[in-house]
Structure formats: C-alpha cells, structure tokens
Scaffold this motif. Structure first.
Motif, PDB file in Angstrom:
ATOM      1  N   LEU A   1      39.506  33.587  42.648  1.00  0.00           N
ATOM      2  CA  LEU A   1      40.123  34.885  42.313  1.00  0.00           C
ATOM      3  C   LEU A   1      41.634  34.715  42.323  1.00  0.00           C
ATOM      4  O   LEU A   1      42.194  34.173  43.283  1.00  0.00           O
ATOM      5  N   ALA A   2      42.295  35.159  41.265  1.00  0.00           N
ATOM      6  CA  ALA A   2      43.761  35.109  41.199  1.00  0.00           C
ATOM      7  C   ALA A   2      44.293  36.535  41.191  1.00  0.00           C
ATOM      8  O   ALA A   2      43.698  37.415  40.557  1.00  0.00           O
ATOM      9  N   ILE A   3      45.400  36.738  41.902  1.00  0.00           N
ATOM     10  CA  ILE A   3      45.896  38.111  42.044  1.00  0.00           C
ATOM     11  C   ILE A   3      47.396  38.192  41.746  1.00  0.00           C
ATOM     12  O   ILE A   3      48.194  37.443  42.317  1.00  0.00           O
TER      13      ILE A   3
ATOM     14  N   ASP B   1      38.007  32.545  37.788  1.00  0.00           N
ATOM     15  CA  ASP B   1      36.939  33.349  37.171  1.00  0.00           C
ATOM     16  C   ASP B   1      37.375  34.794  36.985  1.00  0.00           C
ATOM     17  O   ASP B   1      36.897  35.488  36.089  1.00  0.00           O
ATOM     18  N   LEU B   2      38.222  35.254  37.886  1.00  0.00           N
ATOM     19  CA  LEU B   2      38.608  36.668  37.869  1.00  0.00           C
ATOM     20  C   LEU B   2      40.084  36.777  38.216  1.00  0.00           C
ATOM     21  O   LEU B   2      40.538  36.227  39.227  1.00  0.00           O
ATOM     22  N   LEU B   3      40.820  37.468  37.339  1.00  0.00           N
ATOM     23  CA  LEU B   3      42.246  37.735  37.595  1.00  0.00           C
ATOM     24  C   LEU B   3      42.417  39.230  37.806  1.00  0.00           C
ATOM     25  O   LEU B   3      41.996  40.025  36.963  1.00  0.00           O
ATOM     26  N   LEU B   4      43.016  39.593  38.915  1.00  0.00           N
ATOM     27  CA  LEU B   4      43.285  41.013  39.212  1.00  0.00           C
ATOM     28  C   LEU B   4      44.787  41.260  39.195  1.00  0.00           C
ATOM     29  O   LEU B   4      45.548  40.505  39.808  1.00  0.00           O
TER      30      LEU B   4
ATOM     31  N   LEU C   1      39.427  39.579  33.150  1.00  0.00           N
ATOM     32  CA  LEU C   1      40.698  40.218  33.540  1.00  0.00           C
ATOM     33  C   LEU C   1      40.449  41.624  34.072  1.00  0.00           C
ATOM     34  O   LEU C   1      39.721  42.391  33.447  1.00  0.00           O
ATOM     35  N   ALA C   2      41.037  41.939  35.206  1.00  0.00           N
ATOM     36  CA  ALA C   2      40.892  43.287  35.788  1.00  0.00           C
ATOM     37  C   ALA C   2      42.277  43.860  36.047  1.00  0.00           C
ATOM     38  O   ALA C   2      43.073  43.270  36.793  1.00  0.00           O
TER      39      ALA C   2
ATOM     40  N   GLY D   1      35.164  48.007  43.411  1.00  0.00           N
ATOM     41  CA  GLY D   1      35.033  48.368  41.992  1.00  0.00           C
ATOM     42  C   GLY D   1      35.266  47.168  41.094  1.00  0.00           C
ATOM     43  O   GLY D   1      34.511  46.909  40.148  1.00  0.00           O
ATOM     44  N   VAL D   2      36.311  46.403  41.400  1.00  0.00           N
ATOM     45  CA  VAL D   2      36.649  45.227  40.577  1.00  0.00           C
ATOM     46  C   VAL D   2      35.544  44.177  40.678  1.00  0.00           C
ATOM     47  O   VAL D   2      35.121  43.598  39.674  1.00  0.00           O
ATOM     48  N   LEU D   3      35.038  43.950  41.894  1.00  0.00           N
ATOM     49  CA  LEU D   3      33.993  42.921  42.051  1.00  0.00           C
ATOM     50  C   LEU D   3      32.673  43.372  41.431  1.00  0.00           C
ATOM     51  O   LEU D   3      31.955  42.562  40.830  1.00  0.00           O
ATOM     52  N   LEU D   4      32.344  44.661  41.539  1.00  0.00           N
ATOM     53  CA  LEU D   4      31.099  45.148  40.929  1.00  0.00           C
ATOM     54  C   LEU D   4      31.170  45.025  39.407  1.00  0.00           C
ATOM     55  O   LEU D   4      30.196  44.656  38.751  1.00  0.00           O
TER      56      LEU D   4
END
Ligand code: FPP
Length: 258
Positions: free
Chosen positions: A29-31, A202-205, A226-227, A243-246
């Motif tokens: 996860l990148a933030i 896998d997921l950028l917030l 992307l979130a 919410g972001v993970l769901l």
C-alpha cells in the motif's frame, strides 16, 4: 482521545480489522498523506508544522490498523524533492520533525519491535541535513534484521529521481563489466529502484481530494488500484481506511487475475 480507545471502541475496531483481514489485502500500500496544512488552518493550529506533527501521529495510528489487517509493505510520501521549494521555515520544521521521529521510531517497541518492521528511508538523502541523514541511516541499520513488514518512508524523493538513479546504477554496472549490455532490460531497472525487493504497489491512497500522483513511486504504481478520498490526512478515520480497503477487495473479487 478517540472513542476507539474505550473498551467498546476497541472491540469495534478489532471486529472491523478482522473482517478486512479476511479478504484479499494489498501486498503493498502506498500513501500520499496530503492535507496537513489545510488541517492546520481549519483547526487554527497556528503553523503548518503543527499540521505535519498531527500528520505523523495519524501515520503511526494508521500503521497499527494496516499491520493488524495483514498489509506487510507500506510506502509513505513524507517529503518530496519538490517540497524543498516551500518556505525555509516549513522545510526546517519538516526536517526537525523527521529528525525527531526517526529517533523516536528507533525505540518504538509497540510498533517497530512488536510487528518486526524494517524501516527504509528512500530518496536523495544527500539533499537533507547531515543529522537527519545520520538518523535515517541509524534507523535503517537498527531495523535491517526485521523481516515481517517494511515501512518505506519516501523522503527527499520523487519517482523521476528514483527511476533516473536506477538507470544510473544499471549504466554503472555495464561500465564496470558486471552486467552485459544485452542484459539491460526493464527488470534490470526495476531491480535497481530504491524500493529494491518490495513488491509492486497494489493500492495507492491519496487523501485531501487531490487526484494526482505528484511524482510518487511512478514505476512501482504502474498497475496499482488508485483511491482518492476527500478527508484531510490528519482527519483520516478507521472508516475511511475500511472503505478504501473494501473497495479494493471488491475490485479484486471482480477481477481476480489482472
Ligand atoms: C518523518 C515522517 C514519517 C513524517 C511524516 C509526517 C507527514 C505526514 C509528512 C507529510 C508532509 C507533507 C508534505 C504533506 C502534504 O500535505 P501538505 O503540506 O501539502 O498540505 P496541504 O495539501 O493542505 O497544503
């Protein structure tokens, strides 16, 4: 103090984290922790620096949630090379904060030792004051034997710098003869990135409503979900993260083989 700290709140939090951990979670996860200055202004904290300190507290709180969910690689954008263009006062405050927090993380048994977190500080550390660089190096050295989780703090970082320096390292290996010119390919560049052995993101917030990558982990995010959420970083709640993970899990269930 948040209601999550009272006994009922702790039960609710444990339940939410347990549910999230039962679905697919991102390996990495990148933030982009955006919105500290707006938070400082809205809450009349008196300085941008005060917003950044709240930002660090939120990062530490959020890391417990993420590690409990089972995410083992987290990258955060703590200071971009472009941030050197901010006022001397704010850059100085961010360097002091980093010095303070790199030293604090050295002896943080609840987070670093309990979860066996290896800390990387990645970026062009030649640009930062000597004491900040020394504290970053000491933190990396002290945690180098931890191998359950990785916290990658991108500091004096940009994605273009990362890719450019990876290409320089590949070219240096060719020049010294340890890599054949015919073996120069995308994998050679990827393996030379500052994130080294970390998996792709896998997921950028990104918080605060901005929908931009701002030169963060460009190569590593090439296939990331992307979130973008409106919450200012220091205001981030467990519900925002859930919410972001769901949403990420929903995407993974619908597209299991990307
Ligand atoms: C050492 C360490 C891990 C520190 C973490 C502290 C932290 C959260 C740093 C982020 C700094 C930053 C430039 C945030 C972006 O918000 P902004 O300042 O651009 O705020 P704005 O969008 O409201 O102007």
């Amino acid at each position: 103090m948040s209601w999550l700290a009272n006994p009922i709140g702790r039960l609710v939090k444990a339940g939410v984290l347990k549910v999230l951990s039962s679905g697919p979670v991102p390996d990495h996860l990148a933030i982009i922790m955006d919105g500290n200055r707006r938070y400082a202004k809205q809450n009349r904290l008196g300085s941008a620096a005060a917003g950044h300190y709240r930002g660090f507290d939120k990062l530490r709180e959020m890391l417990f949630w993420l590690l409990d969910v089972g995410i083992t690689n987290v990258s955060v954008y703590a200071f971009s090379i472009d941030n050197f263009k901010r006022s001397d006062e704010e850059v100085g405050a961010l360097m002091s904060l980093a010095l303070d927090k790199f030293r604090a993380l050295l002896s943080d048994p609840d987070l670093i030792h309990r979860y066996e977190v290896k800390v990387l500080v990645t970026g062009d550390l030649s640009l930062v004051p000597r004491d900040v660089r020394a504290a970053a190096e000491e933190l990396m050295e002290a945690t180098s034997g931890n191998n359950k989780c990785v916290l990658n703090i991108c500091f004096a970082y940009t994605g273009c710098y990362d890719i450019g320096s990876a290409v320089d390292r590949v070219a240096a290996r060719v020049a010294e003869g340890s890599l054949a010119p015919s073996d120069v390919d995308a994998a050679a560049v990827r393996d030379s990135l500052l994130t080294g052995g970390m998996p792709p993101v896998d997921l950028l917030l990104r918080t605060s409503g901005e929908k931009r990558l701002s030169d963060f982990l460009l190569w590593q995010c090439s296939r990331a979900h992307l979130a973008f959420i409106d919450t200012l970083w220091p205001d981030l709640s467990l519900w925002d993260v859930a919410g972001v993970l769901l949403d990420y899990q929903d995407t993974r269930w619908r597209q299991p083989c990307r």
